[in-house]
Design a protein around this motif. Structure first.
Motif, mmCIF file in Angstrom:
data_model
loop_
_atom_site.group_PDB
_atom_site.id
_atom_site.type_symbol
_atom_site.label_atom_id
_atom_site.label_comp_id
_atom_site.label_asym_id
_atom_site.label_seq_id
_atom_site.Cartn_x
_atom_site.Cartn_y
_atom_site.Cartn_z
ATOM 1 N N UNK A 186 0.827 -1.206 0.000
ATOM 2 C CA UNK A 186 0.000 0.000 0.000
ATOM 3 C C UNK A 186 0.863 1.259 0.000
ATOM 4 N N UNK A 187 1.937 1.252 0.804
ATOM 5 C CA UNK A 187 2.846 2.398 0.821
ATOM 6 C C UNK A 187 3.410 2.638 -0.564
ATOM 7 N N UNK A 188 3.831 1.568 -1.220
ATOM 8 C CA UNK A 188 4.391 1.680 -2.561
ATOM 9 C C UNK A 188 3.368 2.248 -3.541
ATOM 10 N N UNK A 189 2.115 1.787 -3.411
ATOM 11 C CA UNK A 189 1.062 2.280 -4.309
ATOM 12 C C UNK A 189 0.729 3.737 -4.049
ATOM 13 N N UNK A 190 0.733 4.139 -2.762
ATOM 14 C CA UNK A 190 0.474 5.536 -2.414
ATOM 15 C C UNK A 190 1.565 6.427 -3.001
ATOM 16 N N UNK A 191 2.825 6.003 -2.843
ATOM 17 C CA UNK A 191 3.949 6.786 -3.344
ATOM 18 C C UNK A 191 3.901 6.945 -4.852
ATOM 19 N N UNK A 192 3.434 5.929 -5.553
ATOM 20 C CA UNK A 192 3.394 5.971 -7.023
ATOM 21 C C UNK A 192 2.054 6.454 -7.562
ATOM 22 N N UNK B 138 4.119 9.334 8.060
ATOM 23 C CA UNK B 138 4.673 8.079 7.542
ATOM 24 C C UNK B 138 5.895 7.654 8.353
ATOM 25 N N UNK B 139 5.922 6.396 8.773
ATOM 26 C CA UNK B 139 7.012 5.765 9.518
ATOM 27 C C UNK B 139 7.120 6.235 10.966
ATOM 28 N N UNK B 140 6.186 7.065 11.438
ATOM 29 C CA UNK B 140 6.317 7.573 12.819
ATOM 30 C C UNK B 140 5.916 6.502 13.817
ATOM 31 N N UNK B 141 6.781 6.314 14.820
ATOM 32 C CA UNK B 141 6.482 5.416 15.930
ATOM 33 C C UNK B 141 6.830 6.133 17.220
ATOM 34 N N UNK B 142 5.937 6.079 18.193
ATOM 35 C CA UNK B 142 6.188 6.711 19.479
ATOM 36 C C UNK B 142 7.390 6.030 20.133
ATOM 37 N N UNK B 143 8.403 6.828 20.479
ATOM 38 C CA UNK B 143 9.677 6.281 20.929
ATOM 39 C C UNK B 143 9.561 5.301 22.094
ATOM 40 N N UNK C 46 3.288 2.542 9.748
ATOM 41 C CA UNK C 46 2.688 3.044 8.506
ATOM 42 C C UNK C 46 1.186 2.824 8.431
ATOM 43 N N UNK C 47 0.623 2.085 9.381
ATOM 44 C CA UNK C 47 -0.802 1.779 9.334
ATOM 45 C C UNK C 47 -1.685 3.012 9.395
ATOM 46 N N UNK C 48 -1.369 3.931 10.311
ATOM 47 C CA UNK C 48 -2.174 5.145 10.443
ATOM 48 C C UNK C 48 -1.966 6.085 9.265
ATOM 49 N N UNK C 49 -0.756 6.097 8.718
ATOM 50 C CA UNK C 49 -0.494 6.910 7.520
ATOM 51 C C UNK C 49 -1.345 6.410 6.353
ATOM 52 N N UNK C 50 -1.391 5.088 6.173
ATOM 53 C CA UNK C 50 -2.215 4.512 5.108
ATOM 54 C C UNK C 50 -3.681 4.818 5.350
ATOM 55 N N UNK C 51 -4.116 4.696 6.605
ATOM 56 C CA UNK C 51 -5.505 4.994 6.956
ATOM 57 C C UNK C 51 -5.864 6.439 6.615
ATOM 58 N N UNK C 52 -4.943 7.362 6.911
ATOM 59 C CA UNK C 52 -5.214 8.775 6.623
ATOM 60 C C UNK C 52 -5.346 9.012 5.125
ATOM 61 N N UNK C 53 -4.547 8.291 4.327
ATOM 62 C CA UNK C 53 -4.644 8.414 2.873
ATOM 63 C C UNK C 53 -5.981 7.873 2.372
#
Length: 374
Positions: A208-214, A317-322, A333-340
């Motif tokens: 999904x990340x790859x598809x969003x980027x392209x 994208x790629x953010x994780x709480x430290x 990346x799950x929430x980033x994909x959800x937002x898209x």
């Protein structure tokens, strides 16, 4: 803006009128002290400074101004009727002036000099903007490169974990089969299936990340019943998390025009995260309602919650709480994909969170994408 500094009012008025007729914005000061106060409050491109002033002469004013970080880019032109000797001109330059003009002033020459200073100022300003933009771009690329490297490391680890588990269960299956222990074989098969589902989910997110980027993330939109979708999700989630209660609050008699599988993906992501980040609890709420001409779907947990600065970045994208990245699995990346996905449905996604008390992730979809059942 130009600042004129002269203790003679007639000089100020005449020069101010000339400069304003040529389109310059002009401010005035009738003493060195007043000039210093104005320099601290305002920004000037150029200061035209009379040398002969009581109490504080132009050289002294220029030396003080040169110490102001705010005015370090400001040009100074000295005007003098009496001090025309070389030593005074040299002192003017050493005091921070960029030019020294003797009176009587040839106004045409002065205008040419002022226009030249303005042109230099504009070129310097634009060059500074370009330099700043380049530095920001360099820093952005360094942040992006670091995030990419970190993501590759995380992805490699997350993909290896279920693969290693599946490999281990296969070895146990072989032993169970050799012993003829069917119950043990069934148990290992079930656990291996769970790990394969995790692996499938990780791979799906990467695709999904790859598809969003392209720009190739496809949607198959049609009308579907939202309540039915949520009931089905709850049933499936309960099978894999039997110890967790998912309580559905509310009901909406509407059909949504959208990609049912993608909307399901968002809700499942919310629920999965709610369960994952709520150790020690056994209940999450699935809230659904119509509000302000929008469909609202939210998942509320009673888990660890987030700090305000984490809330701001959680959909990146790629953010994780430290502090959770070492305790909980995930690619970030799950929430980033959800937002898209929600964005592509014309909706809005967000979260309300209180650190130590829990979070509610939610999305809204405009009412014009809904169809009320008759």
């Amino acid at each position: 803006m130009i600042l004129l500094v002269d203790d003679t009012p007639e000089n100020l008025i005449s020069l101010k009128n000339v400069l304003e007729k040529h389109g310059f914005e002009v401010d005035t000061a009738n003493s060195g002290e007043e000039a210093l106060k104005k320099v601290l409050k305002n920004s000037y491109v150029l200061i035209i400074l009379d040398v002969q002033m009581p109490e504080m002469d132009g050289f002294e004013v220029a030396e003080v101004i040169s110490g102001y970080s705010k005015a370090k880019e400001t040009a100074i032109i000295f005007l003098s009727a009496a001090n025309t000797e070389f030593r005074f001109i040299a002192k003017g330059y050493s005091s921070g002036g960029l030019d020294y003009i003797t009176k009587p002033v040839d106004i045409n020459i002065l205008l040419l000099k002022i226009k030249t200073f303005y042109r230099i100022y504009e070129q310097s300003r634009k060059l500074g903007e370009v330099q700043k933009a380049l530095l920001e771009e360099i820093e952005f690329r360094k942040a992006a490169e670091l995030k990419k490297d970190e993501f590759i490391s995380i992805a490699s680890h997350e993909l290896k974990t279920p693969l290693t588990s599946v490999k281990g269960y296969i070895q146990l299956l072989e032993r169970g089969l050799a012993k003829g222990d069917i119950e043990q074989v069934k148990s290992h098969l079930s656990k291996a299936q769970i790990q394969l589902e995790k692996l499938n989910g990780l791979i799906a997110d990467l695709l999904d990340i790859s598809k969003i980027e392209s720009g190739k993330l496809k949607f198959n939109k049609q009308y579907f019943d939202m309540d039915t979708l949520l009931e089905n999700i709850i049933e499936v989630m309960h099978q894999s998390n039997p110890d967790f209660k998912i309580i559905k609050n509310g009901s909406v008699n509407v059909k949504v025009f959208g990609d049912e599988m993608r909307i399901e993906q968002v809700v499942v992501n919310f629920l999965t995260n709610a369960i994952k980040y709520s150790p020690g609890t056994n209940e999450v709420l699935l809230n659904i309602r119509l509000q302000n001409n929008e469909l609202y779907v939210g998942v509320k947990d009673f888990g660890i919650g987030m700090q305000p600065e984490q809330v701001k970045r959680v959909f990146e994208k790629f953010y994780r709480v430290e502090e959770t990245s070492h305790r909980f699995q995930g690619l970030g990346i799950g929430l980033y994909i959800s937002s898209e996905i929600i964005s592509r449905h014309g909706g809005h996604i967000n979260v309300n969170s209180v650190y130590g008390e829990g979070s509610e992730f939610y999305f809204t979809i405009p009412i014009d994408q809904l169809m009320t059942d008759v």
